[in-house]
Design a protein around this motif. Sequence first.
Motif, PDB file in Angstrom:
ATOM      1  N   ASN A 269       0.847  -1.184   0.000  1.00 45.14           N
ATOM      2  CA  ASN A 269       0.000   0.000   0.000  1.00 45.14           C
ATOM      3  C   ASN A 269       0.882   1.233   0.000  1.00 45.14           C
ATOM      4  O   ASN A 269       1.776   1.369   0.836  1.00 45.14           O
ATOM      5  CB  ASN A 269      -0.920   0.020   1.223  1.00 45.14           C
ATOM      6  N   VAL A 270       0.635   2.140  -0.938  1.00 49.68           N
ATOM      7  CA  VAL A 270       1.433   3.345  -1.067  1.00 49.68           C
ATOM      8  C   VAL A 270       0.582   4.549  -0.699  1.00 49.68           C
ATOM      9  O   VAL A 270      -0.485   4.766  -1.273  1.00 49.68           O
ATOM     10  CB  VAL A 270       1.974   3.508  -2.503  1.00 49.68           C
ATOM     11  N   VAL A 271       1.042   5.327   0.270  1.00 50.27           N
ATOM     12  CA  VAL A 271       0.347   6.535   0.691  1.00 50.27           C
ATOM     13  C   VAL A 271       0.730   7.656  -0.266  1.00 50.27           C
ATOM     14  O   VAL A 271       1.901   8.043  -0.360  1.00 50.27           O
ATOM     15  CB  VAL A 271       0.724   6.913   2.138  1.00 50.27           C
ATOM     16  N   LEU A 272      -0.260   8.181  -0.963  1.00 47.82           N
ATOM     17  CA  LEU A 272       0.006   9.208  -1.965  1.00 47.82           C
ATOM     18  C   LEU A 272      -0.162  10.610  -1.412  1.00 47.82           C
ATOM     19  O   LEU A 272       0.611  11.509  -1.736  1.00 47.82           O
ATOM     20  CB  LEU A 272      -0.924   9.007  -3.165  1.00 47.82           C
ATOM     21  N   GLN A 273      -1.193  10.814  -0.590  1.00 46.94           N
ATOM     22  CA  GLN A 273      -1.478  12.148  -0.074  1.00 46.94           C
ATOM     23  C   GLN A 273      -1.969  12.070   1.365  1.00 46.94           C
ATOM     24  O   GLN A 273      -2.598  11.090   1.764  1.00 46.94           O
ATOM     25  CB  GLN A 273      -2.548  12.847  -0.929  1.00 46.94           C
ATOM     26  N   VAL A 274      -1.677  13.123   2.104  1.00 46.56           N
ATOM     27  CA  VAL A 274      -2.213  13.309   3.459  1.00 46.56           C
ATOM     28  C   VAL A 274      -2.882  14.657   3.472  1.00 46.56           C
ATOM     29  O   VAL A 274      -2.218  15.696   3.409  1.00 46.56           O
ATOM     30  CB  VAL A 274      -1.092  13.225   4.516  1.00 46.56           C
ATOM     31  N   GLU A 275      -4.219  14.665   3.523  1.00 45.46           N
ATOM     32  CA  GLU A 275      -4.984  15.894   3.383  1.00 45.46           C
ATOM     33  C   GLU A 275      -5.717  16.214   4.684  1.00 45.46           C
ATOM     34  O   GLU A 275      -6.311  15.335   5.302  1.00 45.46           O
ATOM     35  CB  GLU A 275      -6.022  15.754   2.247  1.00 45.46           C
ATOM     36  N   ALA A 276      -5.694  17.477   5.091  1.00 44.74           N
ATOM     37  CA  ALA A 276      -6.409  17.904   6.282  1.00 44.74           C
ATOM     38  C   ALA A 276      -7.911  17.881   6.012  1.00 44.74           C
ATOM     39  O   ALA A 276      -8.370  18.153   4.892  1.00 44.74           O
ATOM     40  CB  ALA A 276      -5.974  19.312   6.691  1.00 44.74           C
ATOM     41  N   ILE A 277      -8.698  17.553   7.011  1.00 48.15           N
ATOM     42  CA  ILE A 277     -10.149  17.551   6.904  1.00 48.15           C
ATOM     43  C   ILE A 277     -10.725  18.370   8.057  1.00 48.15           C
ATOM     44  O   ILE A 277     -10.050  18.655   9.042  1.00 48.15           O
ATOM     45  CB  ILE A 277     -10.724  16.124   6.942  1.00 48.15           C
ATOM     46  N   GLU A 278     -11.978  18.738   7.919  1.00 47.97           N
ATOM     47  CA  GLU A 278     -12.635  19.487   8.966  1.00 47.97           C
ATOM     48  C   GLU A 278     -12.917  18.565  10.151  1.00 47.97           C
ATOM     49  O   GLU A 278     -13.275  17.411   9.967  1.00 47.97           O
ATOM     50  CB  GLU A 278     -13.954  20.085   8.446  1.00 47.97           C
ATOM     51  N   PRO A 279     -12.766  19.069  11.379  1.00 47.15           N
ATOM     52  CA  PRO A 279     -13.081  18.242  12.556  1.00 47.15           C
ATOM     53  C   PRO A 279     -14.527  17.768  12.494  1.00 47.15           C
ATOM     54  O   PRO A 279     -15.415  18.503  12.058  1.00 47.15           O
ATOM     55  CB  PRO A 279     -12.854  19.186  13.730  1.00 47.15           C
ATOM     56  N   ARG A 280     -14.766  16.534  12.932  1.00 45.84           N
ATOM     57  CA  ARG A 280     -16.091  15.952  12.906  1.00 45.84           C
ATOM     58  C   ARG A 280     -16.657  15.865  14.308  1.00 45.84           C
ATOM     59  O   ARG A 280     -15.957  15.499  15.232  1.00 45.84           O
ATOM     60  CB  ARG A 280     -16.057  14.557  12.278  1.00 45.84           C
ATOM     61  N   SER A 281     -17.905  16.203  14.433  1.00 45.32           N
ATOM     62  CA  SER A 281     -18.575  16.108  15.733  1.00 45.32           C
ATOM     63  C   SER A 281     -19.096  14.703  15.917  1.00 45.32           C
ATOM     64  O   SER A 281     -19.344  13.979  14.947  1.00 45.32           O
ATOM     65  CB  SER A 281     -19.716  17.105  15.817  1.00 45.32           C
ATOM     66  N   THR A 282     -19.267  14.255  17.178  1.00 55.05           N
ATOM     67  CA  THR A 282     -19.775  12.926  17.460  1.00 55.05           C
ATOM     68  C   THR A 282     -21.275  12.893  17.294  1.00 55.05           C
ATOM     69  O   THR A 282     -21.942  13.909  17.347  1.00 55.05           O
ATOM     70  CB  THR A 282     -19.414  12.508  18.896  1.00 55.05           C
TER      71      THR A 282
END
Length: 243
Positions: free
Chosen positions: A230-243
Amino acid sequence: MSAARHDTSFPITPIGTIASDFPDKFGVPRQPGLITETIAQLRLIEPYNDPLAVRGLEGFSHLWLTFIFHLSPLDWKPLVRPPRLGGNARIGVFASRSTHRPNRLGLSLVELINISTHDGVTLTLRGADLVHGTPVVDIKPYLPWAEARPEARTGFAPQAPELIQVAFSSQALNSLALRADGDSLRRLIEGVLAQDPRPAYRGRSNDSRLYGVYLRDINVRFRALDAGQNVVLQVEAIEPRST
């Protein structure tokens, strides 16, 4: 004399909620303890967050958590398709650890790292296979002399799944280097992708599709190579998620 009353339903009330590195079901370890990099917190809720309720728990290193598969559908079927059997062979639900169960109850063995009784009760745990927001309904100490049975038969899952290699693109490595938690996040990504979270029922040998798995506050974009990597291509920030 009247006949004894037999209840046919039993209400269950959550005693706390999990905060973990897994915002979604996809990518969650399929068994507890497979990825030791996972650190989660169990925050007890009123009236169960009384410090008296956990008095003596610090003497135990591991705990059983009973929880609800709250993201699983309410309906269930007698046959399920375990990933360990390729995702297509069917076995009985009670011969599996499928999340699609009649009462959606789960059981996980976790390591207890710390107990905080400041402003309620919070347990810090290692090795949890739980989605962020999972409701926990009970805690019990683990007793190895009573519950560890190395000679037990293990059916279609005789040993832990084989791991595959994980590599990172330069873009992914640069993104991780900019984060204060970059080292621990990289270990978490490696642990998750080494388990190969791709759906087994689609077939993995010729699967070159681009996948995304949410971990903490990032979206990890990865693709599998023919060489079983498995090759990791990108690491992208996401918006925090509420429970």
